[in-house]
Every structure is written in C-alpha cells, then in structure tokens.
Design an enzyme around this catalytic site. Structure first.
Site, PDB file in Angstrom:
ATOM      1  N   SER A  54      17.070  -6.345   7.355  1.00 49.92           N
ATOM      2  CA  SER A  54      17.243  -7.738   6.921  1.00 49.92           C
ATOM      3  C   SER A  54      17.502  -7.951   5.433  1.00 49.92           C
ATOM      4  O   SER A  54      17.933  -9.039   5.036  1.00 49.92           O
ATOM      5  CB  SER A  54      15.999  -8.530   7.329  1.00 49.92           C
ATOM      6  OG  SER A  54      14.835  -7.889   6.853  1.00 49.92           O
ATOM      7  N   THR A  55      17.220  -6.948   4.612  1.00 48.99           N
ATOM      8  CA  THR A  55      17.446  -7.095   3.170  1.00 48.99           C
ATOM      9  C   THR A  55      17.880  -5.732   2.612  1.00 48.99           C
ATOM     10  O   THR A  55      17.858  -4.723   3.320  1.00 48.99           O
ATOM     11  CB  THR A  55      16.142  -7.520   2.418  1.00 48.99           C
ATOM     12  OG1 THR A  55      15.092  -6.622   2.769  1.00 48.99           O
ATOM     13  CG2 THR A  55      15.720  -8.935   2.752  1.00 48.99           C
ATOM     14  N   TYR A 238       7.890   7.982 -10.217  1.00 46.35           N
ATOM     15  CA  TYR A 238       8.623   8.026  -8.951  1.00 46.35           C
ATOM     16  C   TYR A 238       8.574   9.418  -8.300  1.00 46.35           C
ATOM     17  O   TYR A 238       7.748   9.656  -7.436  1.00 46.35           O
ATOM     18  CB  TYR A 238      10.071   7.507  -9.099  1.00 46.35           C
ATOM     19  CG  TYR A 238      10.540   7.026  -7.746  1.00 46.35           C
ATOM     20  CD1 TYR A 238      10.486   5.687  -7.399  1.00 46.35           C
ATOM     21  CD2 TYR A 238      10.917   7.940  -6.758  1.00 46.35           C
ATOM     22  CE1 TYR A 238      10.830   5.261  -6.117  1.00 46.35           C
ATOM     23  CE2 TYR A 238      11.255   7.537  -5.488  1.00 46.35           C
ATOM     24  CZ  TYR A 238      11.214   6.191  -5.167  1.00 46.35           C
ATOM     25  OH  TYR A 238      11.528   5.789  -3.891  1.00 46.35           O
ATOM     26  N   LEU A 276      18.278   0.068  -7.469  1.00 47.44           N
ATOM     27  CA  LEU A 276      18.824  -1.294  -7.493  1.00 47.44           C
ATOM     28  C   LEU A 276      17.692  -2.293  -7.355  1.00 47.44           C
ATOM     29  O   LEU A 276      16.631  -1.973  -6.830  1.00 47.44           O
ATOM     30  CB  LEU A 276      19.751  -1.484  -6.289  1.00 47.44           C
ATOM     31  CG  LEU A 276      21.155  -0.933  -6.424  1.00 47.44           C
ATOM     32  CD1 LEU A 276      21.865  -1.027  -5.092  1.00 47.44           C
ATOM     33  CD2 LEU A 276      21.936  -1.713  -7.477  1.00 47.44           C
ATOM     34  N   THR A 278      15.745  -4.647  -5.535  1.00 41.59           N
ATOM     35  CA  THR A 278      15.484  -5.145  -4.183  1.00 41.59           C
ATOM     36  C   THR A 278      14.017  -5.557  -4.189  1.00 41.59           C
ATOM     37  O   THR A 278      13.304  -5.317  -5.162  1.00 41.59           O
ATOM     38  CB  THR A 278      15.678  -4.054  -3.094  1.00 41.59           C
ATOM     39  OG1 THR A 278      14.725  -3.026  -3.320  1.00 41.59           O
ATOM     40  CG2 THR A 278      17.079  -3.495  -3.073  1.00 41.59           C
TER      41      THR A 278
END
Ligand code: NAI
Length: 400
Positions: A54-55, A238, A276, A278
C-alpha cells in the site's frame, strides 16, 4: 471535511484522499512512459502476490507490474479506513486509488487488509489466490512493520538501535530542522532477536511454505524481498545495527528458500534498494539526515530516483534475461547509484561540515519534506486543499 497535514515527529497522522490518488496516478503515468518493449524481463510475471502493497516500495512494485505487464496483483496491507473525524491512512487511500485505476484499465487488483504475519491472513490470501488466480508466479515481500505476533501468541517488537556500542552521530531533528547530536543506545540480545523476528526472513519463508503446501504457487515462481545496506557512514545504526541483523537474516532466508524449494524451481532474491523517504525510513535515527544529503548529491548528479523509478529499473534493467543480474553475494543491487563512489565521497565531505545554519544549502531538506508530505497526499500541485473532501473512501475489493 477540510484535511490538513498533522505532523508529529516523523509521522503525519492525517492523509489526503485526493492527494494520495494523484500520487498513485503520477506513478502509473511514469510507468506508462517507460517502454516495456525494450525490456527483456526474465519471465513476465502474470499473477503476483504483493505483501506490503500500500505504500513505499510495495506500492511501486504493484503499480510497476500492473502497468508494465498487465499483471494481476493480490495485495496485502495493514491500513486503517477513515472513522469519525479521523482520515484513513495514506496506504488506504493509495490502495483505493490503485484499485479504481486498475478497474478502469481492466486489470485484476484485489487487496486484503490485515496482519500479514498471521496464519489467518495466509489462509485468506491462499483461498483468494485459488479462487481467482489458481497460482501465483511471483511473490514480492515488502513489509516494514514495528511488531509481529507469532503463532504461539508471543509479540516481538523491533527496535532501531546500534549493537556494538552506543552510536553518537549528527542527526536531523525533524521537529525543528536542526542538527542535533543523537546517541543511539546499544540493543540487548533480546532486542536484536526481536528485531530479527519482525524484520528478518522467518515470515517470508512461512509465506512461501504456506503457498507451496496449498499448491498456490507456480513451479518456477520467483520471490523478491527488499533490503537495504547503505554506506559506511550509517553502518552503526543500519548495517551493523539491529535492523541490519534482521536484513542479514533476510538475505540468508533467500538462500534457504531457493535451496529448500529447488525441486519446485522456486527462486528467492533480495533486491537491495536505495534509501528513500518512506514511513519506514523516516523512523530510523540519523537516516533522514543522510537521505537529505543523498538527495542533494544525487539530484545534482542527475541520478536521483524515487520508489517508482527504482522498481521500474528493477524490472526493466536488473531482472532480465535468463536470471536477474546479481553481485558476488547473489544480491540484486538497485543501490548502485547511491553507493557510487562519487556520491559517497561528496557526502563524506559535507557530513562533518553540516550545521543547523548551513543545512538548507548543504542538504536537500526541502526535498526531504516534499517527499514526506507527498507520501501522505499533501503539497501536491493541482490539488485544491481548501476544498471539502469526503474522508470516507472505500476500496472496491474490501467493500463489505
Ligand atoms: P512502507 O512503510 O512504505 O511500507 C510498508 C508496507 O507494509 C505497507 O504496505 C504496510 O501496510 C505494510 N505492513 C506493515 N505491517 C504489516 C502487517 N503486519 N501486515 C500486513 N502489511 C503490513 O515501507 P518501505 O520503506 O516501502 O519498506 C518496504 C521494504 O523495503 C522494507 O523491507 C524496507 O526495509 C525495504 N527498504 C526500504 C528502504 C527505504 O529507504 N525506505 C530502502 C531499501 C529497502
């Protein structure tokens, strides 16, 4: 109602249905401008299950597949519809828009809303596949979730922490656009394990096994999960952080799935994508500052891409010929432009000099926020935000 953005830290608690629809339309329009006739995709995916549709990257995958190959997509998401004075989530509006465009264009697009980690959702998805599609030939795994409840009822919560020792770094305070020094604590063993449970590959493998057991996946199907590695600069938070441990598990799972289902011909791949803005990445400390520097440098070099450009390149340039292009570790690298030495050298030069005073000149803060608002359907040219809109939008396939 009139819908305005309500930003709380790294999240926006409202979403705009017209803006989200425009956002989906732009992604579809982008795909339509990309010639698929040049593409020599390994095998045209015809019936695809998109888990996390959905995203972000999952939505872009759904759009790219549907509008490049007329692929039928069954999507799984965890979104909220509007209720009372609350708007629906952006993912809800995106999906409503995607399904309505797909319907107009004669494409199969159905969505199930609920917890992808659960056994019930796997059963529902399999029943739907068997009823409508027979079998799927591709599974995209694009979940970004904060927690997972396993079959025995245990709930694991993922954390975004360092693992070796606490990590002190410059960071962007998203409330004030200021540079602050952030200390990211080191995780406990249990926290690392919990993050691996949520964002590692266990559930991905469970999905593939459930599909195989139910005979709902083609013999030579392909499954792709999305991952991130990033540059040395963000390793402590990360790659070497809790999330990196989970991603390492995901990478191992790809090998395991391929080995386990060798006789079935199922092949699992990891696509390492670009950083990116999100909903998932905004929550990671330090990463928003890195992203705003990355945007600045890549835009100057002309190599900046958003989710849709990335996924379009995945299917048009990387997932080609007899097998996808992979590196020596077997990974598809869509982060090649991001990790280009020219890009990273420039970021390493800027990073130590960045301060609250010069951030607007040295980092693409405007671009960061533009993407942030766009994600929730705001700040989109051509949308009249002063106009009353109905927040209650239904998704055709989820209608009661
Ligand atoms: P996102 O937050 O935009 O999308 C997450 C999706 O998962 C949404 O569709 C959401 O509804 C769904 N979801 C979450 N929990 C769920 C649950 N329990 N059941 C069903 N659906 C659920 O995230 P984004 O950034 O697109 O991330 C997707 C994948 O891409 C993740 O694995 C992420 O690590 C990876 N990735 C992201 C990068 C980034 O910079 N954003 C870079 C490289 C990889």
């Amino acid at each position: 109602m009139i819908i305005e953005p309500k930003v709380r830290g790294f999240i926006c608690t409202t979403a705009h249905p017209v803006g989200c629809r425009e956002n989906v339309k732009r992604q579809i329009d982008y795909i339509k401008t990309q010639s698929s006739s040049n593409s020599t995709t390994a095998k045209t995916p015809k019936k695809v299950l998109v888990i996390g549709c959905s995203t972000g990257y999952g939505l872009a995958s759904r759009i790219a597949l549907a509008y490049t190959y007329e692929t039928a997509t069954l999507g799984i998401m965890y979104e909220k519809e509007a209720s009372g004075t609350r708007t629906a989530t952006a993912g809800w509006y995106n999906t409503a828009a995607f399904e309505s465009f797909a319907q107009q264009d004669g494409l199969y697009a159905q969505t199930l809303n609920g917890d992808a980690f659960s056994k019930e959702m796997k059963e529902q998805a399999i029943a739907k596949i068997k009823q409508d599609l027979g079998k799927v030939d591709m599974v995209i795994y694009s979940l970004a979730a904060p927690r997972r409840t396993t079959a025995d009822g245990t709930t694991y919560t993922s954390v975004l922490k360092a693992t070796a020792e606490p990590f002190v770094s410059k960071s962007l305070d998203l409330r004030h656009n200021t540079i602050v020094e952030a200390t990211i604590p080191s995780a406990t063993e249990e926290e690392i394990e919990a993050t691996v449970k949520v964002m590692g590959g266990e559930d991905w493998e469970d999905w593939i096994q459930a599909l195989v057991d139910a005979d709902a996946i083609e013999e030579d199907a392909v499954t792709i999960a999305y991952s991130y590695i990033g540059p040395k600069l963000t390793y402590p938070i990360y790659k070497e952080g809790t999330i990196g441990h989970a991603k390492e598990h995901l990478h191992q799972t790809a090998k395991e799935i391929t080995a386990t289902y060798e006789n079935h011909g199922i092949h699992a791949y990891i696509s390492v994508n670009k950083a990116l803005v999100t909903q998932a990445s905004a929550a990671i400390p330090v990463v928003p500052l890195y992203i705003s520097l990355l945007y600045k440098v890549q835009k100057e070099l002309g190599t900046h891409e958003g989710c849709i450009e990335q996924i379009c390149r995945l299917f048009n340039k990387k997932y080609i010929e007899s097998a996808p292009q992979v590196d020596e570790a077997g990974l598809i690298r869509l982060d090649d432009y991001e990790l280009d030495s020219k890009v990273q050298k420039r970021i390493e030069e800027i990073w130590p000099t960045i301060t609250t005073d010069n951030i607007k000149d040295n980092a693409d803060i405007a671009g960061y926020w533009e993407d942030f608002y766009t994600m929730f359907g705001f700040h989109i040219a051509g949308v009249n935000y002063e106009q009353e809109v109905d927040a209650a939008v239904s998704i055709p396939s989820i209608l009661p």
